[in-house]
Design an enzyme around this catalytic site. Structure first.
Site, PDB file in Angstrom:
ATOM      1  N   CYS A  78       0.794  -1.234   0.000  1.00 50.98           N
ATOM      2  CA  CYS A  78       0.000   0.000   0.000  1.00 50.98           C
ATOM      3  C   CYS A  78       0.826   1.284   0.000  1.00 50.98           C
ATOM      4  O   CYS A  78       0.712   2.107  -0.915  1.00 50.98           O
ATOM      5  CB  CYS A  78      -0.924   0.013   1.214  1.00 50.98           C
ATOM      6  SG  CYS A  78      -2.047  -1.386   1.310  1.00 50.98           S
ATOM      7  N   HIS A 109      -3.018   6.464   4.198  1.00 52.12           N
ATOM      8  CA  HIS A 109      -1.901   5.560   4.536  1.00 52.12           C
ATOM      9  C   HIS A 109      -0.540   6.082   4.071  1.00 52.12           C
ATOM     10  O   HIS A 109       0.339   5.306   3.707  1.00 52.12           O
ATOM     11  CB  HIS A 109      -2.147   4.155   3.964  1.00 52.12           C
ATOM     12  CG  HIS A 109      -1.438   3.083   4.756  1.00 52.12           C
ATOM     13  ND1 HIS A 109      -1.439   1.757   4.383  1.00 52.12           N
ATOM     14  CD2 HIS A 109      -0.704   3.147   5.904  1.00 52.12           C
ATOM     15  CE1 HIS A 109      -0.756   1.044   5.257  1.00 52.12           C
ATOM     16  NE2 HIS A 109      -0.294   1.865   6.195  1.00 52.12           N
TER      17      HIS A 109
END
Length: 583
Positions: free
Chosen positions: A82, A143
């Site tokens: 990610c 994130h």
């Protein structure tokens, strides 16, 4: 005098006509610039979607998006995890150029209260679109970090990276966010700390028992120090790990924490509400909205109306819910009359995780999965563009493309200039999407596992062949398995990888599953491929400049003074019903 007035009048009239022409031209140029709605799913396998070959999970809205637009079949993420993948997407550059790669175990941001993240000096496509008069927003997962030195500096926050509006998860959806689902962060470290606490506590109780029975005269000072050590050991576990749901699983509206911990039962409905309201507020445009879905990352959400509906268990339920959410986004664009004014894009940040088993995605025919470096199963992702009136419906493009290509594509369409103070690795996709070019501008693509160059893809000029050279592979555990089940995720450094000498060579264009490596006996071009790739690697490495690493232990571990909090730290708890404000 009258003649002079007449001439002056004609001059003024001509000037007014000229200004009106300029205004009309400028206004027309403003209206010709599209809105952008970029949709990214988390951990979705390319094989999970109907238009990419799935026959067991229903994805009618995504499939319709593909039939109405252009589908990329060789679309690649710049990383199989990610944080680095999203860095590359946002900046159009390989993640290691921003220091968002790892040399060790920590490969993504683990704590919101760490100091690492997307550096403030990086340029995102959102920053450049703001300069062009766009209103920019992100709804969903980020994130890429929050703070650097204090709880409120927001140096890594979306608002500091070109997004006027943010509503969503500054971290990610992960196991600890679901009550009773367990934990997914540094489990072996947690186990070591807990076992140490238990051992110290047993020592204290044993010494107390021996002292009480008169068998051993243990000093109170020793008992005090052992008890203090046991307490410190417990706190070292409990404060950062036992409270992970409170620290990491939060919702923010811009820089304000509005829910801590977040309620997963209502998460998707609120994200959809915010996305729709953003498009409605800015319907007169131009705007850019990044819809970053928290699904289908574990834990799987159990949402009323979708639970038990698919033929692929809870994972399939979540994919079908994401498809429904995509449909709502598309329906909003169409309802607002923005269909031909909006470029829609759909993708995933990387492939599905094999170690998740039935809770993970299916990567189709491609080898490997999430966190497995350059294997295509972890980096081959969906890529769908829809723009009626500009892009022909139903086209497919098989040329190698990248998530990094979205950056220059969006910036150029918005009328902006690409930055000249840094090297971009992405290329404008419009020639491929419109069909004016049949050739990708990517001759070489470099695939990293953390900070280590794992593989290189070569698409020779004037050739339809696509080669891939693989320098090392993950060591699967237990032996004979298809993933890193013992550690939960594959790693990129020794002794967790096996280096190949000579490197493995695959002809991806005819062997997309990377099942049979070429040899000099099966393909006499192998030496040429290795030599040409080696020269490309040397050129690529010369383009890299040293930057501060963002995923070190020092920058990753939890720090109380950086923890976002909606109350008085450490009493951080609130519900959005109590903190909601319009934005």
């Amino acid at each position: 005098m009258k003649m002079m007035d007449s001439r002056s009048l004609r001059s003024v009239s001509a000037l007014l006509l000229f200004l009106q022409f300029c205004w009309c031209f400028s206004d027309g140029d403003q209206k010709s610039r599209p809105n952008f709605v970029l949709m990214m799913v988390d951990d979705l396998g390319i094989g999970d979607i109907g238009c990419y070959g799935n026959t067991t999970i229903r994805t009618p809205n995504i499939d319709r998006l593909a039939s109405d637009g252009v589908k990329l079949t060789h679309h690649l993420s710049a990383a199989p995890l990610c944080t680095p993948s999203r860095t590359a997407f946002m900046t159009g550059r390989y993640p290691l150029r921003a220091g968002m790669g790892s040399t060790g175990r920590v490969q993504v941001i683990l704590f919101l209260a760490g100091s690492g993240g997307l550096p403030p000096n990086e340029t995102t496509f959102a920053k450049l679109l703001q300069k062009q008069g766009y209103t920019t927003g992100i709804v969903g997962k980020w994130h890429l970090g929050v703070n650097c030195e204090s709880r409120s500096d927001l140096c890594h926050h979306p608002n500091n990276h070109g997004f006027d509006f943010f509503y969503g998860l500054p971290f990610t959806l992960f196991v600890d966010c679901a009550v009773g689902a367990g934990s997914g962060v540094l489990l072996d470290y947690q186990e070591m700390l807990l076992n140490s606490c238990k051992l110290l506590l047993v020592c204290v109780l044993t010494l107390l028992a021996l002292r009480g029975s008169g068998l051993l005269c243990a000093g109170w000072r020793l008992l005090f120090h052992l008890s203090a050590a046991a307490l410190i050991c417990f706190l070292l576990w409990f404060v950062p790990f036992g409270l992970l749901r409170v620290w990491n699983c939060i919702l923010m509206r811009n820089g304000e924490v509005v829910e801590q911990p977040m309620n997963l039962q209502t998460l998707n409905s609120r994200l959809m509400r915010e996305a729709e309201q953003f498009m409605e507020r800015h319907r007169d445009g131009p705007f850019l909205l990044f819809v970053s879905f928290p699904q289908v990352h574990t834990p799987m959400l159990v949402t009323e109306g979708f639970a038990g509906k698919s033929r692929h268990g809870l994972y399939g339920d979540n994919v079908e819910e994401v498809d429904w959410m995509v449909g709502r986004v598309v329906d909003t664009i169409d309802r607002l009359g923005l269909t031909e004014k909006t470029l829609l894009y759909f993708t995933s940040d990387h492939g599905g995780g094999i170690e998740e088993g039935p809770r993970g995605g299916w990567n189709g025919i491609y080898r490997g999965g999430k966190a497995m470096g350059g294997w295509d199963g972890g980096i081959r992702v969906p890529g769908i563009f829809r723009w009626p009136g500009r892009l022909a419906a139903g086209r497919e493009v098989a040329e190698p493309t990248s998530l990094m290509d979205v950056f220059p594509t969006v910036v150029k369409l918005a009328g902006g200039e690409l930055p000249k103070d840094r090297l971009l690795d992405g290329h404008d996709l419009m020639p491929l999407l419109e069909g004016s070019s049949s050739r990708s501008q990517h001759e070489f693509m470099f695939h990293y596992c953390g900070m280590y160059l794992n593989a290189v893809r070569w698409h020779p000029q004037n050739s339809s062949s696509i080669y891939k050279v693989v320098f090392f592979s993950p060591v699967f555990s237990p032996a004979g398995s298809s993933g890193c089940f013992s550690t939960g995720s594959c790693m990129c450094h020794k002794p967790h990888v096996t280096y190949h000498s000579p490197p493995l060579v695959f002809l991806i264009s005819s062997d997309p599953s990377e099942s049979v490596p070429l040899t000099e006996q099966t393909d006499p071009r192998v030496p040429e491929v290795l030599q040409r790739v080696q020269r490309a690697v040397e050129e690529h490495r010369r383009s890299l400049t040293p930057v501060e690493m963002q995923l070190t232990w020092r920058k990753t571990l939890w720090r109380p003074w950086l923890q976002p909090c909606c109350g008085t730290f450490p009493y951080c708890t609130c519900s959005e019903e109590d903190t909601h404000t319009t934005g």
